[in-house]
Scaffold this motif. Structure first.
Motif, PDB file in Angstrom:
ATOM      1  N   UNK A  70       0.850  -1.172   0.000  1.00 28.35           N
ATOM      2  CA  UNK A  70       0.000   0.000   0.000  1.00 28.35           C
ATOM      3  C   UNK A  70       0.899   1.240   0.000  1.00 28.35           C
ATOM      4  N   UNK A  71       0.577   2.222  -0.830  1.00 26.40           N
ATOM      5  CA  UNK A  71       1.428   3.400  -0.988  1.00 26.40           C
ATOM      6  C   UNK A  71       0.643   4.664  -0.665  1.00 26.40           C
ATOM      7  N   UNK A  72       1.287   5.551   0.082  1.00 18.88           N
ATOM      8  CA  UNK A  72       0.749   6.880   0.351  1.00 18.88           C
ATOM      9  C   UNK A  72       1.712   7.896  -0.244  1.00 18.88           C
ATOM     10  N   UNK A  73       1.213   8.771  -1.119  1.00 20.15           N
ATOM     11  CA  UNK A  73       2.056   9.789  -1.724  1.00 20.15           C
ATOM     12  C   UNK A  73       2.168  10.991  -0.781  1.00 20.15           C
ATOM     13  N   UNK A  74       3.388  11.481  -0.622  1.00 19.85           N
ATOM     14  CA  UNK A  74       3.677  12.580   0.305  1.00 19.85           C
ATOM     15  C   UNK A  74       4.448  13.672  -0.429  1.00 19.85           C
ATOM     16  N   UNK A  75       4.492  14.887   0.133  1.00 18.18           N
ATOM     17  CA  UNK A  75       5.130  16.008  -0.573  1.00 18.18           C
ATOM     18  C   UNK A  75       6.646  15.847  -0.725  1.00 18.18           C
ATOM     19  N   UNK A  76       7.185  16.437  -1.772  1.00 20.71           N
ATOM     20  CA  UNK A  76       8.636  16.425  -1.977  1.00 20.71           C
ATOM     21  C   UNK A  76       9.340  17.335  -0.982  1.00 20.71           C
ATOM     22  N   UNK A  77       8.589  18.161  -0.294  1.00 23.62           N
ATOM     23  CA  UNK A  77       9.170  19.132   0.630  1.00 23.62           C
ATOM     24  C   UNK A  77       9.529  18.540   1.996  1.00 23.62           C
ATOM     25  N   UNK A  78       9.205  17.272   2.248  1.00 27.03           N
ATOM     26  CA  UNK A  78       9.541  16.656   3.530  1.00 27.03           C
ATOM     27  C   UNK A  78      11.060  16.652   3.715  1.00 27.03           C
ATOM     28  N   UNK A  79      11.521  17.111   4.875  1.00 23.02           N
ATOM     29  CA  UNK A  79      12.959  17.187   5.133  1.00 23.02           C
ATOM     30  C   UNK A  79      13.570  15.839   5.466  1.00 23.02           C
ATOM     31  N   UNK A  80      12.775  14.925   6.009  1.00 25.56           N
ATOM     32  CA  UNK A  80      13.315  13.632   6.443  1.00 25.56           C
ATOM     33  C   UNK A  80      12.186  12.619   6.569  1.00 25.56           C
ATOM     34  N   UNK A  81      12.551  11.409   7.001  1.00 28.86           N
ATOM     35  CA  UNK A  81      11.567  10.343   7.114  1.00 28.86           C
ATOM     36  C   UNK A  81      10.498  10.596   8.152  1.00 28.86           C
ATOM     37  N   UNK A  82      10.860  11.263   9.250  1.00 28.44           N
ATOM     38  CA  UNK A  82       9.863  11.544  10.285  1.00 28.44           C
ATOM     39  C   UNK A  82       8.799  12.501   9.764  1.00 28.44           C
ATOM     40  N   UNK A  83       9.211  13.534   9.045  1.00 30.25           N
ATOM     41  CA  UNK A  83       8.223  14.440   8.448  1.00 30.25           C
ATOM     42  C   UNK A  83       7.361  13.693   7.432  1.00 30.25           C
ATOM     43  N   UNK A  84       7.974  12.764   6.694  1.00 27.24           N
ATOM     44  CA  UNK A  84       7.196  11.999   5.711  1.00 27.24           C
ATOM     45  C   UNK A  84       6.178  11.094   6.407  1.00 27.24           C
ATOM     46  N   UNK A  85       6.569  10.521   7.550  1.00 25.34           N
ATOM     47  CA  UNK A  85       5.627   9.709   8.322  1.00 25.34           C
ATOM     48  C   UNK A  85       4.462  10.562   8.832  1.00 25.34           C
ATOM     49  N   UNK A  86       4.767  11.789   9.264  1.00 22.41           N
ATOM     50  CA  UNK A  86       3.716  12.687   9.734  1.00 22.41           C
ATOM     51  C   UNK A  86       2.734  13.005   8.609  1.00 22.41           C
ATOM     52  N   UNK A  87       3.252  13.234   7.405  1.00 25.97           N
ATOM     53  CA  UNK A  87       2.378  13.513   6.260  1.00 25.97           C
ATOM     54  C   UNK A  87       1.521  12.294   5.920  1.00 25.97           C
ATOM     55  N   UNK A  88       2.115  11.098   6.021  1.00 25.03           N
ATOM     56  CA  UNK A  88       1.355   9.877   5.750  1.00 25.03           C
ATOM     57  C   UNK A  88       0.239   9.700   6.768  1.00 25.03           C
ATOM     58  N   UNK A  89       0.559   9.938   8.047  1.00 28.73           N
ATOM     59  CA  UNK A  89      -0.455   9.806   9.093  1.00 28.73           C
ATOM     60  C   UNK A  89      -1.568  10.822   8.894  1.00 28.73           C
ATOM     61  N   UNK A  90      -1.208  12.030   8.466  1.00 29.20           N
ATOM     62  CA  UNK A  90      -2.216  13.064   8.207  1.00 29.20           C
ATOM     63  C   UNK A  90      -3.172  12.608   7.102  1.00 29.20           C
ATOM     64  N   UNK A  91      -2.621  11.915   6.103  1.00 35.32           N
ATOM     65  CA  UNK A  91      -3.430  11.445   4.984  1.00 35.32           C
ATOM     66  C   UNK A  91      -4.317  10.265   5.399  1.00 35.32           C
ATOM     67  N   UNK A  92      -3.746   9.364   6.217  1.00 33.28           N
ATOM     68  CA  UNK A  92      -4.480   8.161   6.629  1.00 33.28           C
ATOM     69  C   UNK A  92      -5.535   8.498   7.677  1.00 33.28           C
ATOM     70  N   UNK A  93      -5.111   9.200   8.742  1.00 35.20           N
ATOM     71  CA  UNK A  93      -6.014   9.690   9.793  1.00 35.20           C
ATOM     72  C   UNK A  93      -6.946   8.589  10.291  1.00 35.20           C
ATOM     73  N   UNK A  94      -6.349   7.504  10.793  1.00 31.69           N
ATOM     74  CA  UNK A  94      -7.165   6.356  11.187  1.00 31.69           C
ATOM     75  C   UNK A  94      -7.109   6.059  12.682  1.00 31.69           C
ATOM     76  N   UNK A  95      -6.599   6.988  13.498  1.00 31.63           N
ATOM     77  CA  UNK A  95      -6.652   6.820  14.937  1.00 31.63           C
ATOM     78  C   UNK A  95      -5.776   5.733  15.511  1.00 31.63           C
ATOM     79  N   UNK A  96      -4.561   5.591  15.024  1.00 29.52           N
ATOM     80  CA  UNK A  96      -3.649   4.583  15.562  1.00 29.52           C
ATOM     81  C   UNK A  96      -3.073   5.037  16.899  1.00 29.52           C
TER      82      UNK A  96
END
Length: 266
Positions: A70-96
């Protein structure tokens, strides 16, 4: 607890462009992309509810979807993996209850590293971030020293204090020790394993924190937590006979392939 694993992967790596698409040959001669091997490592972790690949590049998306990820597309502006994870969580928003970042350059990460990490964060409510550390044997310490002697940026080391509270992380070999150790002898140096477990609220706040001088100098995303006064738990994990190395440079490919051959990993 409900657990989400996110595998951040970008194409435009400064040190190793297109790294997620590099192929690694296993013990039986089977060749798989780095992102596939990282996804398989994440999928082997027990107690995980969902695994997603977070990327900003269609070539990585195509490769990941080809083997069923499963793939979640995230912005190219993410500075690192943690920011990319935050963007993915924002997109998923499933209450983990917890989000795990298993970086896409660590295909040799054993499942129990992640399982121990999740348990550690669950049992230590004071911690906002948990990350695993592995005590170096003499041979691993020698590899870290050799990388630095040759001017290569290799593995990261970790220093922690009472209660395993993280004090510092560095691409240099810290703490200093002038001792030469036998290949299988334990050393006082801990190799930081590139996996993180976050509390979701902390992860979502991370992109808004200022980037400090230590993160800038070392290029280590976890230092943003320390520079902003956040509590980091270092969870000591055991190798159990497994070798571990991350793919940071092209020279790491034959090293990792040799490890997979020795351990019988296909």
């Amino acid at each position: 607890m409900s657990v989400l694993i996110v595998i951040p992967a970008r194409y435009a790596s400064t040190r190793y462009p297109a790294k997620p698409l590099v192929h690694l040959r296993g013990a039986s001669g089977v060749s798989k992309s780095l992102i596939r091997r990282s996804w398989e490592a994440a999928s082997a972790v027990r107690g995980v509810d969902r695994v997603v690949v977070a990327t900003d590049d269609d070539r990585i998306r195509t490769e990941a979807e080809s083997f069923g990820a499963e793939v979640v597309m995230t912005p190219v502006t993410c500075h690192n993996g943690t920011e990319r994870c935050a963007e993915a969580l924002r997109d998923i928003d499933a209450g983990y209850d917890m989000v795990v970042n298993l970086q896409g350059d660590a295909p040799l990460t054993p499942a129990w590293f992640v399982e121990d990490l999740v348990t550690g964060l669950e049992k230590n409510p004071w911690a906002e971030l948990a990350t695993p550390v592995l005590r170096c044997r003499g041979d691993m310490l020698a590899s870290l020293r050799e990388d630095r002697a040759q001017g290569r940026v290799g593995g990261t080391t970790a220093v922690f204090g009472a209660g395993n509270r993280g004090l510092y992380f560095s691409k240099e070999v810290v703490p200093y020790t002038g001792t030469d150790y036998a290949p299988e002898a334990p050393t006082p140096v801990f190799h930081h394993v590139g996996v993180y477990a976050y509390r979701p609220a902390t992860l979502m706040a991370y992109p808004g924190w200022p980037i400090g001088p230590l993160e800038t100098l070392e290029g280590l995303e976890q230092l943003r937590f320390l520079e902003n006064g956040r509590s980091v738990l270092c969870v000591e994990v055991e190798a159990r006979g497994r070798q571990f190395w991350e793919l940071n440079n092209p020279s790491d490919v034959p090293k990792i392939e040799a490890m997979m051959a020795e351990m019988g990993i296909d």
